[in-house]
Design a protein around this motif. Structure first.
Motif, PDB file in Angstrom:
ATOM      1  N   LEU A   1       0.881  -1.180   0.000  1.00 24.13           N
ATOM      2  CA  LEU A   1       0.000   0.000   0.000  1.00 24.13           C
ATOM      3  C   LEU A   1       0.913   1.223   0.000  1.00 24.13           C
ATOM      4  CD1 LEU A   1      -2.728   1.488   0.425  1.00 24.13           C
ATOM      5  CD2 LEU A   1      -2.368   1.220   2.888  1.00 24.13           C
TER       6      LEU A   1
ATOM      7  N   GLN B   1      -3.925  -6.160  -0.412  1.00 30.73           N
ATOM      8  CA  GLN B   1      -3.898  -5.587   0.941  1.00 30.73           C
ATOM      9  C   GLN B   1      -4.337  -6.557   2.022  1.00 30.73           C
ATOM     10  OE1 GLN B   1      -4.919  -1.669   1.841  1.00 30.73           O
ATOM     11  NE2 GLN B   1      -4.800  -1.051  -0.284  1.00 30.73           N
TER      12      GLN B   1
ATOM     13  N   THR C   1      -0.265   2.839  -5.456  1.00 30.11           N
ATOM     14  CA  THR C   1      -0.013   1.394  -5.566  1.00 30.11           C
ATOM     15  C   THR C   1      -0.765   0.653  -4.464  1.00 30.11           C
ATOM     16  OG1 THR C   1       2.205   1.963  -6.314  1.00 30.11           O
ATOM     17  CG2 THR C   1       1.789  -0.357  -5.794  1.00 30.11           C
ATOM     18  N   SER C   2      -1.579  -0.302  -4.857  1.00 29.43           N
ATOM     19  CA  SER C   2      -2.368  -1.058  -3.886  1.00 29.43           C
ATOM     20  C   SER C   2      -2.468  -2.489  -4.396  1.00 29.43           C
ATOM     21  CB  SER C   2      -3.749  -0.408  -3.768  1.00 29.43           C
ATOM     22  OG  SER C   2      -4.554  -1.195  -2.940  1.00 29.43           O
TER      23      SER C   2
ATOM     24  N   ARG D   1      -3.773   1.422  10.329  1.00 32.31           N
ATOM     25  CA  ARG D   1      -4.648   1.367   9.146  1.00 32.31           C
ATOM     26  C   ARG D   1      -5.763   2.410   9.224  1.00 32.31           C
ATOM     27  NH1 ARG D   1      -4.139  -3.333   5.996  1.00 32.31           N
ATOM     28  NH2 ARG D   1      -5.312  -2.111   4.531  1.00 32.31           N
TER      29      ARG D   1
END
Ligand code: IPD
Ligand code: CA
Ligand code: CA
Length: 259
Positions: A65, A74, A70-71, A237
């Protein structure tokens, strides 16, 4: 678990990204705006590409992440969280306070963190259970125990204008109770500067996971404490509010930060 291979990789990659940024840092840069007041430069994106490609090559099964989009996976137990250039506004104005931050969460827990400030050539790193280091020397939070002698750093979210009275009220409370306050503009260096005892603490609301993933570990491994403003556990998070301190002044600080 042996965390050394992850730390080694993060250190090498953060340094490479730092060199890329440094090579283009002695000049002013044009900022684009992803949303009102939230800037990005071409170099933020180049740094993110370098870091994410290097991580994907070394750890193809891990998730990523990163701030500039950019992911990948996850949901993975190993999740790299990256700020490819923290302190974009400083960088774009040729101020030296900016950094690269690479953190690794393992099953949701910050486990490895590297924060590299290329203009100062300061490399902070930490491993869960292994301590925190600045340029390979162990670091520790400060031992100052009087709020009126304590030196703090803060930042404000790009969304501050939506709730400005709330933020200014907290700031006023802190100015009244402490020795002095600074605002440097790189959250990751702010955490690092608490970890090595330059500041007694740092507070900010509205951080993002990439601002905090490596920094929280740095402060905790240096003997400090990190919570939300209400004293509840800090969640990388979902970092709505954050206080990082030398631990000794934590509860005094939380009192000042109650609205
Ligand atoms: C910002 C900086 C700033 C902090 C902001 C962050 P960016 O990150 O760390 O110090 O106050 O909350 O978003 O956009 O320069 O990576
Ligand atoms: Ca940031
Ligand atoms: Ca950034």
């Amino acid at each position: 678990m042996n965390l050394e291979p992850y730390l080694k990789a993060a250190r090498e990659i953060a340094r490479d990204a730092g060199q890329l940024i440094l090579a283009q840092s002695s000049t002013m840069h044009t900022m684009e705006f992803k949303e009102a007041f939230n800037p990005v430069t071409v170099i933020d994106r180049q740094s993110e590409t370098l870091i994410t490609q290097a991580l994907m090559k070394r750890f193809p099964d891990h998730g990523i992440l990163a701030e500039e989009g950019t992911s990948i996976h996850q949901e993975k137990d190993f999740l790299w969280i990256i700020d490819p250039l923290d302190g974009t506004t400083n960088f774009a104005h040729n101020l030296p306070q900016f950094s690269v931050s690479i953190g690794l969460l393992i099953e949701g827990k910050p486990s490895v963190g590297v924060i590299y400030g290329p203009r100062f050539d300061e490399e902070f790193f930490a491993m869960r259970g292994g301590g925190a280091f600045l340029n390979s020397k162990p670091i520790h939070v400060s031992s100052v125990d009087a709020l009126e002698r304590s030196f703090w750093v803060t930042g404000e979210p790009y969304s501050i204008r939506k709730n400005i009275d709330y933020h200014l009220k907290l700031f006023k409370g802190m100015v009244n109770k402490t020795l002095a306050i600074r605002r440097f503009g790189s959250a990751c260096l702010d955490f690092s500067n608490v970890a090595c005892g330059r500041f007694e603490g740092y507070w900010e609301a509205g951080l993002k996971p990439w601002d905090a993933a490596a920094g929280v570990l740095m402060v905790e491994e240096a003997g400090g404490k990190v919570t939300a403003y209400d004293g509840s556990p800090f969640d990388v998070r979902n970092p709505e509010t954050m206080v990082a301190s030398n631990g000794i002044l934590h509860s005094a600080m939380l009192e000042v930060l109650q609205p």
